[in-house]
Design an enzyme around this catalytic site. Sequence first.
Site: not given
Ligand code: 5GP
Length: 114
Positions: A87, A93, A100, A102
């Site tokens: 993302n 999103g 990162h 996924h």
């Molecule tokens: P994005 O929305 O930026 O593509 O994904 C961020 C992801 O990081 C989300 O799925 C969210 O649940 C995960 N996330 C956010 N903070 C933390 C955290 O402190 N620890 C872990 N393990 N996951 C996190």
Amino acid sequence: MADCIFCKIGAHQIQAMVVYEDNEILAFRDINPQAPVHILVIPKKHYDSINEFCDTDAQLLGRLVVAGTKIARQEKLAERGYRLVLNTGVDGGQSVAHVHLHLMGGRSMHWPPG
Ligand code: 5GP
Ligand code: ZN
């Protein structure tokens, strides 16, 4: 980056359920899983998003993807399949400003994503 939560996880300053680590990559389970298996694969080095990647970062990006495939095998996802997602930015999103990847699997994914 000082206030980046994923930099802190990458440096083991904040706990996470780590499933893979090498000198430049860490992978850990997402805190709010959207699939039976939901893992985040991050570079330990901070990049806000893949918008910051240039030619010299191409190998790192490749290694993130290869790490994702290794973990997929480890998690027994390889045969049925899985999804790797980057993302990027507001419309993509992205909610955490540290690159990162996924890795999601263990259920059938929808297309197009929401
Ligand atoms: P994005 O929305 O930026 O593509 O994904 C961020 C992801 O990081 C989300 O799925 C969210 O649940 C995960 N996330 C956010 N903070 C933390 C955290 O402190 N620890 C872990 N393990 N996951 C996190
Ligand atoms: Zn960071």
